[in-house]
Design an enzyme around this catalytic site. Structure first.
Site, PDB file in Angstrom:
ATOM      1  N   SER A   1     -77.103  -6.166  72.895  1.00  0.00           N
ATOM      2  CA  SER A   1     -77.270  -6.129  74.344  1.00  0.00           C
ATOM      3  C   SER A   1     -77.333  -4.686  74.796  1.00  0.00           C
ATOM      4  O   SER A   1     -76.825  -3.784  74.103  1.00  0.00           O
ATOM      5  CB  SER A   1     -76.097  -6.831  75.037  1.00  0.00           C
ATOM      6  OG  SER A   1     -76.092  -6.582  76.433  1.00  0.00           O
TER       7      SER A   1
ATOM      8  N   TYR B   1     -67.150  -7.641  76.504  1.00  0.00           N
ATOM      9  CA  TYR B   1     -68.519  -7.912  76.099  1.00  0.00           C
ATOM     10  C   TYR B   1     -69.143  -6.668  75.475  1.00  0.00           C
ATOM     11  O   TYR B   1     -69.791  -6.733  74.426  1.00  0.00           O
ATOM     12  CB  TYR B   1     -69.320  -8.363  77.317  1.00  0.00           C
ATOM     13  CG  TYR B   1     -70.723  -8.820  77.013  1.00  0.00           C
ATOM     14  CD1 TYR B   1     -70.943  -9.975  76.271  1.00  0.00           C
ATOM     15  CD2 TYR B   1     -71.824  -8.119  77.486  1.00  0.00           C
ATOM     16  CE1 TYR B   1     -72.238 -10.405  75.992  1.00  0.00           C
ATOM     17  CE2 TYR B   1     -73.119  -8.539  77.223  1.00  0.00           C
ATOM     18  CZ  TYR B   1     -73.313  -9.682  76.473  1.00  0.00           C
ATOM     19  OH  TYR B   1     -74.594 -10.104  76.202  1.00  0.00           O
TER      20      TYR B   1
END
Length: 250
Positions: free
Chosen positions: A141, A154
């Protein structure tokens, strides 16, 4: 001159985790369309909807459990006799201030994203290495590359995937195995409806943070995954491909 990729994965066997989600589903469909047979794995029972006789088989299991990783790899070997491609797509998102993040939050996100990616990679490498060939594509990501507020869990998990990709690429490159990652920007996926109040509308407003002036689609990320898994990317390993609409260029 254009490249015909309609059957570039003919005869290949792929395992895709997080297959019931939007990116996972599109990846399974695209790999199959390009000639691969696929084991589609997810924790959600509705992954069974992807099954296609002789082409796509499904498995339900806990992505963070190393036993599930072993079971998925064994299923590929039992049904198809080999495993050529692993796509570590499964992921868990959390948007929360660091001051409000609990130990349970940390474990839930890191267990799926980092632990799950490692154990699936380890099991796949155990069968790929003796053959001297294979490709692993990890879904990282932009959060694993740049800082974004309220994403400490995250970001840590995706940063782990970035470094895992590079470390494994170095370790297994001379054994014929390519390991790369795609780092998506903001993508319109269904999980937003479950995890973020008014998630789709909120993320749509982030279009201006991308150089292309829009957010991505699951199909676009699946296309990059399929490319990295294919012979067209034969001289790529240890790469982190930013499929982010120019987010990290801004």
């Amino acid at each position: 001159m254009t490249m015909d990729v309609s059957c570039c994965l003919q005869g290949k066997v792929a395992l895709v985790t997080g297959a019931a989600g939007d990116i996972g589903r599109r990846t399974v469909e695209l790999l199959s369309a390009q000639g691969a047979v696929v084991v589609a794995e997810d924790r959600k029972p509705d992954v069974a909807e992807l099954a296609v006789e002789g082409r796509i088989i499904t498995l339900v299991g806990d992505l963070a459990d190393e036993a599930t990783a072993a079971r998925a790899t064994a299923l590929a070997m039992e049904r198809f006799g080999q495993l050529d491609i692993l796509v570590n797509n499964a992921g868990r998102h959390l948007s929360r201030s660091a001051l409000e993040t609990t130990a349970a939050d940390w474990d839930a996100v890191l267990n799926v994203n980092a632990r799950g990616t490692f154990f699936h990679s380890r099991e796949a490498l155990r069968v790929m290495a003796p053959r001297g060939e294979g490709a692993i594509v990890n879904v990282a990501s932009i959060s694993g590359v740049v800082g974004i507020a309220d994403q400490v869990c995250y970001a840590a998990s995706k940063g782990a995937i970035v470094q895992m990709t590079k470390a494994l690429a170095v370790e297994f490159g001379r054994r014929g195995i390519r390991i790369n990652a795609v780092a998506p920007g903001v993508v319109m996926t269904g999980f937003l409806d479950d995890q973020i109040p008014d998630g789709r509308a909120r993320l749509a407003r982030r279009a201006d943070s991308h150089a292309l002036g829009r957010i991505g689609t699951p199909e676009e990320i699946a296309g990059v995954i399929a490319f990295l898994a294919s012979p067209a990317a034969s001289f790529m390993t240890g790469a982190i491909v930013m499929a982010d609409g120019g987010y990290t260029a801004m």
